[in-house]
Scaffold this motif. Structure first.
Motif, PDB file in Angstrom:
ATOM      1  N   SER A 142       0.821  -1.216   0.000  1.00 53.60           N
ATOM      2  CA  SER A 142       0.000   0.000   0.000  1.00 53.60           C
ATOM      3  C   SER A 142       0.852   1.260   0.000  1.00 53.60           C
ATOM      4  CB  SER A 142      -0.912   0.019   1.229  1.00 53.60           C
ATOM      5  OG  SER A 142      -0.129   0.161   2.412  1.00 53.60           O
ATOM      6  N   GLY A 143       2.136   1.122   0.350  1.00 52.72           N
ATOM      7  CA  GLY A 143       3.024   2.276   0.435  1.00 52.72           C
ATOM      8  C   GLY A 143       2.887   3.062   1.726  1.00 52.72           C
ATOM      9  N   GLU A 144       2.034   2.593   2.639  1.00 55.24           N
ATOM     10  CA  GLU A 144       1.784   3.321   3.886  1.00 55.24           C
ATOM     11  C   GLU A 144       2.705   2.910   5.032  1.00 55.24           C
ATOM     12  OE1 GLU A 144      -2.329   2.704   4.722  1.00 55.24           O
ATOM     13  OE2 GLU A 144      -2.991   3.868   2.990  1.00 55.24           O
ATOM     14  N   LYS A 145       3.400   1.771   4.875  1.00 52.39           N
ATOM     15  CA  LYS A 145       4.280   1.273   5.935  1.00 52.39           C
ATOM     16  C   LYS A 145       5.647   0.935   5.358  1.00 52.39           C
ATOM     17  CE  LYS A 145       0.317  -0.792   8.188  1.00 52.39           C
ATOM     18  NZ  LYS A 145      -0.684  -1.423   7.373  1.00 52.39           N
TER      19      LYS A 145
ATOM     20  N   VAL B 124       8.516  -1.179  12.394  1.00 48.50           N
ATOM     21  CA  VAL B 124       7.538  -0.762  11.384  1.00 48.50           C
ATOM     22  C   VAL B 124       7.274   0.728  11.550  1.00 48.50           C
ATOM     23  CG1 VAL B 124       5.265  -1.186  10.384  1.00 48.50           C
ATOM     24  CG2 VAL B 124       6.469  -3.047  11.548  1.00 48.50           C
ATOM     25  N   TYR B 125       7.352   1.458  10.439  1.00 47.65           N
ATOM     26  CA  TYR B 125       7.160   2.915  10.440  1.00 47.65           C
ATOM     27  C   TYR B 125       6.009   3.307   9.529  1.00 47.65           C
ATOM     28  CZ  TYR B 125      11.797   2.950  12.473  1.00 47.65           C
ATOM     29  OH  TYR B 125      12.873   2.731  13.286  1.00 47.65           O
ATOM     30  N   ASN B 126       5.381   4.406   9.845  1.00 52.16           N
ATOM     31  CA  ASN B 126       4.383   5.048   8.992  1.00 52.16           C
ATOM     32  C   ASN B 126       5.164   5.875   7.977  1.00 52.16           C
ATOM     33  OD1 ASN B 126       2.815   7.348   8.089  1.00 52.16           O
ATOM     34  ND2 ASN B 126       1.262   6.698   9.535  1.00 52.16           N
ATOM     35  N   THR B 127       4.876   5.753   6.688  1.00 52.47           N
ATOM     36  CA  THR B 127       5.654   6.469   5.675  1.00 52.47           C
ATOM     37  C   THR B 127       5.256   7.935   5.509  1.00 52.47           C
ATOM     38  OG1 THR B 127       4.173   5.690   3.922  1.00 52.47           O
ATOM     39  CG2 THR B 127       6.170   4.410   4.322  1.00 52.47           C
TER      40      THR B 127
ATOM     41  N   LEU C 193      12.106 -10.256   5.798  1.00 55.48           N
ATOM     42  CA  LEU C 193      10.700  -9.987   6.089  1.00 55.48           C
ATOM     43  C   LEU C 193       9.937  -9.817   4.797  1.00 55.48           C
ATOM     44  CD1 LEU C 193       9.778  -6.675   5.832  1.00 55.48           C
ATOM     45  CD2 LEU C 193      11.575  -6.571   7.529  1.00 55.48           C
ATOM     46  N   ASP C 194       8.637  -9.973   4.895  1.00 56.59           N
ATOM     47  CA  ASP C 194       7.750  -9.781   3.752  1.00 56.59           C
ATOM     48  C   ASP C 194       6.412  -9.281   4.266  1.00 56.59           C
ATOM     49  OD1 ASP C 194       6.896  -9.774   1.109  1.00 56.59           O
ATOM     50  OD2 ASP C 194       6.398 -11.904   1.092  1.00 56.59           O
ATOM     51  N   PHE C 195       5.775  -8.427   3.492  1.00 59.60           N
ATOM     52  CA  PHE C 195       4.429  -7.952   3.803  1.00 59.60           C
ATOM     53  C   PHE C 195       3.402  -8.820   3.113  1.00 59.60           C
ATOM     54  CE2 PHE C 195       6.464  -3.938   4.932  1.00 59.60           C
ATOM     55  CZ  PHE C 195       5.650  -3.474   5.964  1.00 59.60           C
ATOM     56  N   SER C 196       2.241  -8.934   3.728  1.00 61.56           N
ATOM     57  CA  SER C 196       1.106  -9.579   3.048  1.00 61.56           C
ATOM     58  C   SER C 196       0.643  -8.652   1.940  1.00 61.56           C
ATOM     59  CB  SER C 196      -0.026  -9.852   4.036  1.00 61.56           C
ATOM     60  OG  SER C 196      -0.502  -8.647   4.610  1.00 61.56           O
ATOM     61  N   SER C 197      -0.039  -9.198   0.962  1.00 63.06           N
ATOM     62  CA  SER C 197      -0.506  -8.396  -0.180  1.00 63.06           C
ATOM     63  C   SER C 197      -1.442  -7.269   0.229  1.00 63.06           C
ATOM     64  CB  SER C 197      -1.193  -9.291  -1.206  1.00 63.06           C
ATOM     65  OG  SER C 197      -0.258 -10.207  -1.731  1.00 63.06           O
ATOM     66  N   ASN C 198      -2.161  -7.447   1.347  1.00 57.74           N
ATOM     67  CA  ASN C 198      -3.072  -6.391   1.821  1.00 57.74           C
ATOM     68  C   ASN C 198      -2.401  -5.446   2.837  1.00 57.74           C
ATOM     69  OD1 ASN C 198      -2.938  -7.900   4.168  1.00 57.74           O
ATOM     70  ND2 ASN C 198      -5.071  -8.561   4.114  1.00 57.74           N
TER      71      ASN C 198
END
Length: 101
Positions: free
Chosen positions: A23-26, A38-41, A60-65
């Motif tokens: 999402s580009g938010e984290k 984990v940071y807020n972008t 590490l990896d993010f989930s698709s959502n």
């Protein structure tokens, strides 16, 4: 443009992996201190700290959502986290989760 946007010293250990959420938010960092940061972008504010690895966090990896993070460490642990609050998640609760990579 290589303008410095944020500088922090949350981890004093080596950073081993860096990922942006889909999402580009984290933004998340894996550290040799065994934690995932984990940071807020938007403001690069520390959003969560994931603690629980018995070794050095390696990947590490993010989930698709963008809701979860999967990480492994040098001791062989594979752990799952909430990307919003850093809480450890039981593998059975996210077994159908799609991962970004």
């Amino acid at each position: 443009d290589l303008t410095l946007l944020h500088e922090a010293r949350d981890s004093k250990a080596l950073i081993t992996d860096v990922k942006f959420s889909p999402s580009g938010e984290k933004f998340a960092l894996a550290s040799n201190d065994g934690s995932i940061y984990v940071y807020n972008t938007r403001k690069y504010v520390n959003k969560a700290k994931c603690r629980g690895h018995t070794g050095k966090a390696q990947h590490l990896d993010f989930s698709s959502n963008s809701q979860f993070i999967m990480s492994n460490c040098s001791a062989g642990d594979l752990l799952f986290w909430s990307a919003d609050n850093g809480e450890l998640q039981a593998p059975k609760t996210i077994k159908t989760t799609q991962w970004e990579t």
